[in-house]
Design an enzyme around this catalytic site. Structure first.
Site, PDB file in Angstrom:
ATOM      1  N   ASP A  11      44.841  45.500  49.242  1.00  0.00           N
ATOM      2  CA  ASP A  11      43.728  44.720  48.740  1.00  0.00           C
ATOM      3  C   ASP A  11      44.310  43.825  47.650  1.00  0.00           C
ATOM      4  O   ASP A  11      45.372  44.133  47.079  1.00  0.00           O
ATOM      5  CB  ASP A  11      42.680  45.694  48.170  1.00  0.00           C
ATOM      6  CG  ASP A  11      41.584  44.993  47.395  1.00  0.00           C
ATOM      7  OD1 ASP A  11      41.412  45.299  46.199  1.00  0.00           O
ATOM      8  OD2 ASP A  11      40.931  44.110  47.973  1.00  0.00           O
ATOM      9  N   ASP A  13      42.393  41.646  44.767  1.00  0.00           N
ATOM     10  CA  ASP A  13      41.812  41.663  43.416  1.00  0.00           C
ATOM     11  C   ASP A  13      41.627  43.099  42.913  1.00  0.00           C
ATOM     12  O   ASP A  13      40.961  43.899  43.570  1.00  0.00           O
ATOM     13  CB  ASP A  13      40.476  40.912  43.414  1.00  0.00           C
ATOM     14  CG  ASP A  13      40.666  39.427  43.720  1.00  0.00           C
ATOM     15  OD1 ASP A  13      39.743  38.812  44.274  1.00  0.00           O
ATOM     16  OD2 ASP A  13      41.763  38.887  43.446  1.00  0.00           O
TER      17      ASP A  13
HETATM   18  O1  LIG Z   1      39.230  43.087  46.061  1.00  0.00           O
HETATM   19  P1  LIG Z   1      39.350  41.926  47.041  1.00  0.00           P
HETATM   20  O2  LIG Z   1      38.778  42.225  48.408  1.00  0.00           O
HETATM   21  O3  LIG Z   1      40.777  41.361  47.102  1.00  0.00           O
HETATM   22  O4  LIG Z   1      38.448  40.693  46.389  1.00  0.00           O
HETATM   23  C1  LIG Z   1      37.244  40.973  45.729  1.00  0.00           C
HETATM   24  C2  LIG Z   1      36.695  39.643  45.293  1.00  0.00           C
HETATM   25  O5  LIG Z   1      36.501  38.815  46.414  1.00  0.00           O
HETATM   26  C3  LIG Z   1      35.355  39.729  44.625  1.00  0.00           C
HETATM   27  O6  LIG Z   1      34.498  40.538  45.431  1.00  0.00           O
HETATM   28  C4  LIG Z   1      33.160  40.522  44.921  1.00  0.00           C
HETATM   29  O7  LIG Z   1      32.380  41.346  45.784  1.00  0.00           O
HETATM   30  P2  LIG Z   1      31.317  40.659  46.804  1.00  0.00           P
HETATM   31  O8  LIG Z   1      32.150  39.852  47.791  1.00  0.00           O
HETATM   32  O9  LIG Z   1      30.415  39.766  45.965  1.00  0.00           O
HETATM   33  O10 LIG Z   1      30.620  41.849  47.431  1.00  0.00           O
HETATM   34  C5  LIG Z   1      33.092  41.086  43.496  1.00  0.00           C
HETATM   35  O11 LIG Z   1      33.471  42.457  43.546  1.00  0.00           O
HETATM   36  C6  LIG Z   1      34.062  40.327  42.594  1.00  0.00           C
HETATM   37  O12 LIG Z   1      34.127  40.953  41.335  1.00  0.00           O
HETATM   38  C7  LIG Z   1      35.441  40.294  43.205  1.00  0.00           C
HETATM   39  O13 LIG Z   1      36.304  39.455  42.431  1.00  0.00           O
HETATM   40 MG   LIG Z   2      39.712  44.727  45.099  1.00  0.00          MG
END
Ligand SMILES: O=P(O)(O)OC[C@@H](O)[C@H]1O[C@@H](OP(=O)(O)O)[C@@H](O)[C@@H](O)[C@@H]1O
Ligand SMILES: [Mg+2]
Ligand SMILES: [Zn+2]
Length: 199
Positions: A11, A13
């Site tokens: 993953d 972020d």
């Molecule tokens: O952890 P990965 O998958 O690499 O990326 C997560 C991000 O796309 C964002 O995903 C969003 O979730 P929602 O997409 O709004 O449910 C939130 O959790 C944000 O805080 C976060 O930065």
């Molecule tokens: Mg993540």
């Protein structure tokens, strides 16, 4: 073609770089954990293949565009190459929660993209490392071994899902990506073949 026994899917972020509840919207906001860049390079140098599977709903939400995302991923690739490693493939889902796509984790579409891009028959036995339950859920149907890190949203994930730390949990929990890689390289150098499943 990589063997799944030597493939780690990350993953992004909260695992490779700091996450933000306000999304990571620009290159300036994309702040890698230095130890994570080094950990990816250590995996590469030890003969492992590393891929990334990331939800990027910020694109669908209009917070940033694919060109900006590409700048972040060019920087990720540059830093990992500079550290002596390589990221084999980055799969991202640009869609929003209501778009009905098949690639937004917890669905497995991003992992299927990685399997296909790497020319692999199966991902069974590879590792899926994330900070959210949906990361681990995305890997489960593909036979990936789940590892959760406490960075990013990891502590929140554990607070919501304490079962992940149960003795009989399939998931292994690590402080961060570097700790996972330390454990993985120590375990696989000792045992030449694939790791035994957790008892
Ligand atoms: O952890 P990965 O998958 O690499 O990326 C997560 C991000 O796309 C964002 O995903 C969003 O979730 P929602 O997409 O709004 O449910 C939130 O959790 C944000 O805080 C976060 O930065
Ligand atoms: Mg993540
Ligand atoms: Zn998608």
């Amino acid at each position: 073609m990589p063997s799944p026994d030597r493939l780690v899917i990350l993953d992004r972020d909260g695992v490779i770089n700091r996450d933000s509840d306000d999304y990571v919207k620009s290159l300036a906001e994309w702040v890698p954990y230095p130890s994570a860049i080094d950990a990816i390079a250590r995996l590469s140098r030890a003969g492992w293949t590393v891929a990334v599977a990331t939800n990027q709903s910020g694109i669908a939400r209009g917070y940033y565009d694919e060109a900006t995302l590409a700048e972040m991923h060019a920087e990720l690739n540059r830093l990992v190459r500079k550290a002596g490693g390589e990221v084999a493939h980055i799969a991202f889902c640009p869609h929003g929660p209501d778009d009905g796509c098949d690639c937004r984790k917890p669905l497995s579409g991003l992992l299927e993209q990685i399997r296909s891009a790497l020319g692999m028959e199966s991902l069974a036995g590879s590792w899926m490392v994330g900070d959210s339950l949906r990361d681990l859920q995305a890997g489960e149907p593909m036979g990936c071994r789940p590892a959760l890190v406490r960075t990013g949203k990891g502590e929140r994930t554990l607070a919501k899902h304490p079962e992940l730390t149960a003795e009989d949990s399939e998931a292994r929990v690590f402080d961060d990506l570097a700790a996972f890689v330390d454990w993985l390289l120590a375990s696989t150098s000792a045992a030449s073949g694939p790791l035994p499943h957790r008892r």
